[in-house]
Design a protein around this motif. Structure first.
Motif, short mmCIF file in Angstrom:
data_model
loop_
_atom_site.label_atom_id
_atom_site.label_comp_id
_atom_site.label_asym_id
_atom_site.label_seq_id
_atom_site.Cartn_x
_atom_site.Cartn_y
_atom_site.Cartn_z
N ARG A 102 0.82 -1.21 0.00
CA ARG A 102 0.00 0.00 0.00
C ARG A 102 0.86 1.27 0.00
O ARG A 102 0.50 2.28 -0.61
N ALA A 103 2.00 1.21 0.70
CA ALA A 103 2.88 2.38 0.81
C ALA A 103 3.69 2.62 -0.47
O ALA A 103 4.43 3.58 -0.58
N GLU A 155 11.75 2.17 -8.50
CA GLU A 155 10.75 2.08 -9.57
C GLU A 155 9.33 2.13 -9.00
O GLU A 155 8.45 2.77 -9.57
N ALA A 156 9.10 1.43 -7.89
CA ALA A 156 7.75 1.34 -7.33
C ALA A 156 7.20 2.69 -6.88
O ALA A 156 6.02 2.99 -7.07
N THR A 157 8.05 3.52 -6.29
CA THR A 157 7.58 4.82 -5.80
C THR A 157 7.14 5.74 -6.93
O THR A 157 6.39 6.69 -6.71
N GLN A 158 7.61 5.45 -8.14
CA GLN A 158 7.27 6.29 -9.30
C GLN A 158 5.99 5.80 -10.01
O GLN A 158 5.52 6.46 -10.94
N LEU A 159 5.45 4.68 -9.59
CA LEU A 159 4.28 4.12 -10.28
C LEU A 159 3.08 5.05 -10.20
O LEU A 159 2.71 5.51 -9.13
N VAL A 164 -1.39 5.90 -2.70
CA VAL A 164 -1.32 5.43 -1.32
C VAL A 164 -2.65 5.79 -0.65
O VAL A 164 -3.06 6.95 -0.68
N PRO A 165 -3.36 4.82 -0.05
CA PRO A 165 -4.64 5.13 0.60
C PRO A 165 -4.45 5.98 1.84
O PRO A 165 -3.35 6.03 2.42
N HIS A 172 8.06 9.05 0.90
CA HIS A 172 8.98 8.36 0.00
C HIS A 172 10.40 8.94 0.02
O HIS A 172 11.32 8.34 -0.51
N ASN A 173 10.56 10.10 0.62
CA ASN A 173 11.92 10.64 0.79
C ASN A 173 12.66 9.86 1.88
O ASN A 173 13.83 9.55 1.76
N LYS A 174 11.94 9.56 2.95
CA LYS A 174 12.53 8.80 4.06
C LYS A 174 12.29 7.30 3.91
O LYS A 174 12.84 6.50 4.67
#
Length: 205
Positions: A102-103, A155-159, A164-165, A172-174
Motif C-alpha cells: 500500500r505504501a 521504480e515502485a515509488t514512481q508508479l 497510497v490510501p 517516500h523521501n525517508k
C-alpha cells in the motif's frame, strides 16, 4: 517467466478480471481463462461457485495466501465483535506485506512479501521478516537504510497506476510509512469489486 509470475497472471485470467489493476495483466488482451478450454462459453455459476470465486479472488489478491492461513484469519474475524466481512478486510490490511504494498515501496503484493522475507523492512525500528506480521495503528514501517537504493524500490515509488490510501501515511523521501488506522472495506482501493460477505457465506456453509 517465474512460477510466481505465471501463477499471478493465471489467477487474473481465471477470474477474468485485472485483480491488481496492473497494465501488464493478460486480461487486458485476453479476457478468457487460461488453458485449452479457456475460450468455452462461461456457464452460470452456482451459489457455491460464486462464493468460492469470491474467496479465491480475495485470497489471491493478498499474494495467494495459503488456505490454512486464510481460514485462520477468517476464524479470527468471525470471533471478533462487529461485522465479520469488515473485520476480515481489516485483518488482511494489517498484514505487514499488505502495508508495504500500500505504501508503494514495491510494485506488487508478491514483491512485498519477498521484500519483507528478505529482511528489508523494519517495524518501529526492529527488523521484521514475516509478511503476515500484524501491524497496529501507529506502527512505523520503514525500508532499511541499505535497501533504499534498490531498483525495485526506486521504480515502485514512481508508479502512477495506484495511490497510497489515506489509512497509510507514506514518506517516500525517508522511505517510511505509518499505519494510521484499520480501514473499512470502502477505504481499501481494490481495482475490482471484492465481496467479503460471500467469503463469510462460503465458510458458514
Amino acid at each position: 517467466m517465474s512460477k510466481r509470475e505465471s501463477s499471478k497472471y493465471k489467477l487474473d485470467r481465471r477470474m477474468g478480471e485485472n485483480i491488481w489493476g496492473r497494465p501488464k495483466s493478460p486480461v487486458n488482451r485476453r479476457e478468457y481463462g487460461p488453458g485449452q478450454h479457456g475460450q468455452r462459453r462461461k456457464s452460470k455459476l452456482s451459489d457455491f461457485g460464486v462464493q468460492l470465486r469470491a474467496k479465491q479472488k480475495l485470497k489471491g489478491y493478498y499474494g495467494d495466501i495459503s488456505e490454512k492461513q486464510f481460514r485462520k484469519i477468517y476464524d479470527e474475524a468471525n470471533r471478533m465483535k462487529g461485522d465479520t466481512p469488515e473485520n476480515l478486510i481489516g485483518l488482511l490490511e494489517q498484514r505487514l506485506d499488505a502495508i508495504v504494498y500500500r505504501a508503494k515501496f514495491v510494485a506488487t503484493i508478491f514483491a512485498a512479501r519477498q521484500f519483507v522475507n528478505h529482511g528489508h523492512v523494519t517495524v518501529n525500528g526492529k527488523r521484521v521478516n514475516i509478511g503476515s506480521y500484524r501491524c497496529k495503528p501507529g506502527d512505523v514501517i520503514e525500508v532499511r537504510e541499505k535497501s533504499k537504493q534498490l531498483a525495485i524500490v526506486m521504480e515502485a515509488t514512481q508508479l502512477a497506476e495506484r495511490d497510497v490510501p489515506e489509512y497509510v501515511e507514506a514518506d517516500h523521501n525517508k522511505m517510511a510509512a505509518t499505519f494510521v488506522r484499520i480501514p473499512n472495506l470502502s477505504d481499501v482501493p481494490y481495482p475490482v469489486v471484492m465481496e467479503p460477505n460471500l467469503v463469510v457465506e462460503f465458510y458458514s456453509r
